[in-house]
Design an enzyme around this catalytic site. Structure first.
Site, PDB file in Angstrom:
ATOM      1  N   GLU A  90      68.801  63.942  -0.309  1.00 25.22           N
ATOM      2  CA  GLU A  90      68.479  63.009  -1.398  1.00 25.22           C
ATOM      3  C   GLU A  90      67.494  63.733  -2.308  1.00 25.22           C
ATOM      4  O   GLU A  90      66.306  63.824  -2.007  1.00 25.22           O
ATOM      5  CB  GLU A  90      67.848  61.731  -0.811  1.00 25.22           C
ATOM      6  CG  GLU A  90      68.775  60.946   0.099  1.00 25.22           C
ATOM      7  CD  GLU A  90      69.822  60.141  -0.688  1.00 25.22           C
ATOM      8  OE1 GLU A  90      69.616  59.879  -1.887  1.00 25.22           O
ATOM      9  OE2 GLU A  90      70.854  59.789  -0.092  1.00 25.22           O
ATOM     10  N   CYS A 149      62.162  59.272  -8.305  1.00 21.45           N
ATOM     11  CA  CYS A 149      63.291  60.205  -8.399  1.00 21.45           C
ATOM     12  C   CYS A 149      64.321  59.762  -9.417  1.00 21.45           C
ATOM     13  O   CYS A 149      64.940  60.585 -10.075  1.00 21.45           O
ATOM     14  CB  CYS A 149      63.944  60.386  -7.032  1.00 21.45           C
ATOM     15  SG  CYS A 149      64.476  58.829  -6.321  1.00 21.45           S
TER      16      CYS A 149
HETATM   17  P1  NAD Z   1      57.182  66.952  -0.551  1.00 23.30           P
HETATM   18  O1  NAD Z   1      56.439  68.114  -1.097  1.00 23.30           O
HETATM   19  O2  NAD Z   1      56.425  65.840   0.127  1.00 23.30           O
HETATM   20  O3  NAD Z   1      58.285  67.531   0.416  1.00 23.30           O
HETATM   21  C1  NAD Z   1      59.197  66.717   1.142  1.00 23.30           C
HETATM   22  C2  NAD Z   1      59.132  67.117   2.594  1.00 23.30           C
HETATM   23  O4  NAD Z   1      59.516  68.478   2.743  1.00 23.30           O
HETATM   24  C3  NAD Z   1      57.759  66.951   3.212  1.00 23.30           C
HETATM   25  O5  NAD Z   1      57.886  66.206   4.413  1.00 23.30           O
HETATM   26  C4  NAD Z   1      57.310  68.365   3.469  1.00 23.30           C
HETATM   27  O6  NAD Z   1      56.546  68.489   4.659  1.00 23.30           O
HETATM   28  C5  NAD Z   1      58.600  69.154   3.579  1.00 23.30           C
HETATM   29  N1  NAD Z   1      58.458  70.528   3.118  1.00 23.30           N
HETATM   30  C6  NAD Z   1      57.806  70.961   1.999  1.00 23.30           C
HETATM   31  N2  NAD Z   1      57.886  72.304   1.898  1.00 23.30           N
HETATM   32  C7  NAD Z   1      58.595  72.745   2.960  1.00 23.30           C
HETATM   33  C8  NAD Z   1      59.023  74.043   3.406  1.00 23.30           C
HETATM   34  N3  NAD Z   1      58.723  75.156   2.734  1.00 23.30           N
HETATM   35  N4  NAD Z   1      59.760  74.112   4.549  1.00 23.30           N
HETATM   36  C9  NAD Z   1      60.064  72.986   5.227  1.00 23.30           C
HETATM   37  N5  NAD Z   1      59.676  71.742   4.847  1.00 23.30           N
HETATM   38  C10 NAD Z   1      58.949  71.614   3.741  1.00 23.30           C
HETATM   39  O7  NAD Z   1      58.016  66.216  -1.691  1.00 23.30           O
HETATM   40  P2  NAD Z   1      58.704  66.842  -2.990  1.00 23.30           P
HETATM   41  O8  NAD Z   1      59.811  67.729  -2.609  1.00 23.30           O
HETATM   42  O9  NAD Z   1      57.664  67.325  -3.937  1.00 23.30           O
HETATM   43  O10 NAD Z   1      59.295  65.486  -3.585  1.00 23.30           O
HETATM   44  C11 NAD Z   1      59.585  65.346  -4.922  1.00 23.30           C
HETATM   45  C12 NAD Z   1      61.060  65.633  -5.166  1.00 23.30           C
HETATM   46  O11 NAD Z   1      61.827  64.731  -4.386  1.00 23.30           O
HETATM   47  C13 NAD Z   1      61.497  65.397  -6.587  1.00 23.30           C
HETATM   48  O12 NAD Z   1      62.414  66.398  -6.956  1.00 23.30           O
HETATM   49  C14 NAD Z   1      62.187  64.043  -6.525  1.00 23.30           C
HETATM   50  O13 NAD Z   1      63.149  63.829  -7.536  1.00 23.30           O
HETATM   51  C15 NAD Z   1      62.810  64.095  -5.185  1.00 23.30           C
HETATM   52  N6  NAD Z   1      63.019  62.758  -4.682  1.00 23.30           N
HETATM   53  C16 NAD Z   1      64.282  62.324  -4.456  1.00 23.30           C
HETATM   54  C17 NAD Z   1      64.498  61.039  -4.020  1.00 23.30           C
HETATM   55  C18 NAD Z   1      65.864  60.497  -3.755  1.00 23.30           C
HETATM   56  O14 NAD Z   1      65.959  59.447  -3.133  1.00 23.30           O
HETATM   57  N7  NAD Z   1      66.925  61.147  -4.176  1.00 23.30           N
HETATM   58  C19 NAD Z   1      63.412  60.211  -3.791  1.00 23.30           C
HETATM   59  C20 NAD Z   1      62.140  60.694  -4.019  1.00 23.30           C
HETATM   60  C21 NAD Z   1      61.944  61.971  -4.453  1.00 23.30           C
END
Ligand code: NAD
Length: 464
Positions: free
Chosen positions: A213, A247
């Site tokens: 997602e 998102c």
């Molecule tokens: P985040 O930084 O919290 O990362 C998400 C998860 O990935 C965390 O649990 C984190 O521990 C893990 N993570 C981060 N780096 C990692 C790595 N190098 N290796 C393994 N795991 C790792 O959140 P984010 O990615 O900044 O979230 C924002 C993004 O999510 C935006 O692009 C947004 O559009 C997208 N998003 C999508 C939805 C959806 O439902 N489609 C909902 C919310 C956010």
């Protein structure tokens, strides 16, 4: 000595829970959903406080967009689960008669749910509803970037659920990396596309299926066939909710110069009506989650004259609701998902230009259109691809439980919500049952004598 069990031990314990068979019964599943509901209701005050600490979310907004969303998902699922789990009969071709066929939903096993910081409760627990309803054991990994919410969930949620089959593992990149080295039966990841590639690569080692997602730049198309003031309100609400950190938030607007000019004035009024003359002073408008995000967003505005807003305060991680005009298609603000309260308006010559521009980029998570022109609606629907389309409304499609929620291409793969969640976290097992007598298959067994060969060929002709 550290008394916390290692991640591999925690995952193994949960797998033992699944292997014991305890998670399979409808009773267990409904008990877990009841437990989740009790957690959300009884711990509502702690959760509201945590969401305020992490994102300055107004408690009413936390109920509306986080706690309430999961509660609605729980109720929807509890009342329908028994019927969703009934075997689905499938017609059997005449050549196989007598026989019966059906599809049954089977739990996958141990599911890992990794969630991001922007809706740190909803995006962890809404998939959990489906995973539990489908009879799985679950490992939950909340986002370390929403630490208060993560802590409340880790502390209290296990008290409400079967802690032999559900575990919360807190931590950051190191812990997630360690988790990804384990074998799961499904990984459900919400977050950015860069980490999605890391998750997919780790999953591929065990051929573990993944749901991704993700995000992207969700466009809004506005033309002159609609009430611009009403459209501006819907756009501003979806954009500035959670300070733009949604998102499915509108990322940018496409409009002709004439519509763009009128829209700016309408957006000014919409922002004032939602957040007052100084949005900084209302508790209804959120803050940016981290310094890194604040710096990235500030850089997008710096050096520009905003049509609306443009102000910020680093100490509070406040960024004013901002609208940018005179935006070039090659600007930085158009080269990345904005994920903050900055709305660029890009001018187009008309619908053809708008469609060509949308198609030139990655497939978005959502596309919004404010138009009463039937041809424009049809063309946007059929000539562009996106996770979802909203006509006349932004963001709200995710609250319709019957609509699958998910992206396509760079905005994700797989979907969930309502019945689709249960299907996502289940294996659809095909079951065929045929009595041994009469042995109708005997008609197609070798040896292929001339008589039998001609019978088989005749049969195939009739079937094709
Ligand atoms: P985040 O930084 O919290 O990362 C998400 C998860 O990935 C965390 O649990 C984190 O521990 C893990 N993570 C981060 N780096 C990692 C790595 N190098 N290796 C393994 N795991 C790792 O959140 P984010 O990615 O900044 O979230 C924002 C993004 O999510 C935006 O692009 C947004 O559009 C997208 N998003 C999508 C939805 C959806 O439902 N489609 C909902 C919310 C956010």
């Amino acid at each position: 000595m550290d008394a916390t069990p290692a991640i591999s031990e925690l995952v193994k314990a949960v797998r033992d829970g699944f292997d014991s068979g305890r998670t399979r019964s409808l009773r267990w599943r409904l008990q877990q959903l009841d437990g989740l509901r009790a957690f959300l209701v009884e711990r509502g005050p702690e959760l509201e406080r945590a969401l305020r600490d992490d994102l300055a979310k107004n408690p009413t907004e936390s109920q509306l967009t986080e706690i309430g969303v999961v509660l609605a998902e729980v109720s929807h699922t509890i009342s329908r689960l028994r019927s969703w789990l009934r075997p689905r009969p499938v017609a059997v071709p005449l050549a196989l008669a007598p026989a019966s066929a059906s599809v049954i939903l089977e739990p996958l096993g141990v599911v890992l749910i990794i969630s991001p910081w922007n809706y740190p409760l909803q995006l962890l627990l809404s998939p959990l509803v489906g995973a539990l309803a489908a009879g799985n054991a679950v490992v939950l990994k909340p986002s370390e970037l929403a630490p208060a919410t993560s802590a409340v969930i880790a502390r209290f949620l296990p008290r409400y659920l079967d802690d032999r089959s559900v575990v919360v593992i807190e931590g950051g990149v190191a812990e997630t990396t360690e988790l990804l080295a384990e074998r799961f039966d499904h990984i459900f990841y919400t977050g950015n596309a860069r980490v999605a590639r890391i998750v997919s690569a780790a999953a591929a080692k065990n051929l573990t299926p993944v749901t991704l997602e993700l995000g992207g730049k969700s466009p809004v198309y506005v033309d002159d066939t609609v009430d611009i003031v009403a459209a501006a309100k819907r756009i501003a609400w979806g954009k500035f909710l959670n300070a733009g950190q949604t998102c499915v938030a509108p990322d940018y607007v496409l409009a002709t110069p004439d519509v763009a000019g009128r829209l700016v004035e309408a957006l000014r009024g919409a922002i004032a009506s939602l957040y007052g003359e100084d949005p900084r002073r209302t508790t209804d408008f959120g803050r940016i989650a981290t310094d890194a995000q604040f710096d990235r967003l500030s850089a997008l505005v710096s050096g520009r004259t905003a049509a609306i807003g443009g102000g910020s305060d680093e100490a509070e991680r406040y960024i004013e609701p901002t609208v940018l005009t005179d935006v070039d298609r090659t600007d930085d603000v158009m080269a990345q998902e904005i994920f903050g309260p900055i709305l660029p308006i890009v001018t187009v010559t008309g619908l053809d230009d708008a469609i060509a521009y949308i198609r030139s980029g990655d497939k978005p998570l959502a596309l919004y259109a404010f138009t009463n022109d039937k041809t424009a609606r049809r063309r946007l629907l059929t000539e562009t691809s996106s996770g979802a389309v909203g006509f006349g409304v932004t963001v709200a499609h995710l609250s319709v439980p019957g609509l699958p929620f998910g992206g396509v291409g760079e905005s994700g793969s797989g979907s969930y919500h309502g019945r689709r969640s249960v299907e996502t976290f289940s294996h659809e097992k095909a079951v065929l049952s045929k009595p041994l007598r009469p042995d109708t298959l005997g008609l197609v067994y070798p040896p292929y004598t001339p008589k039998r060969a001609s019978f088989i060929r005749g049969l195939l002709r009739r079937l094709s």
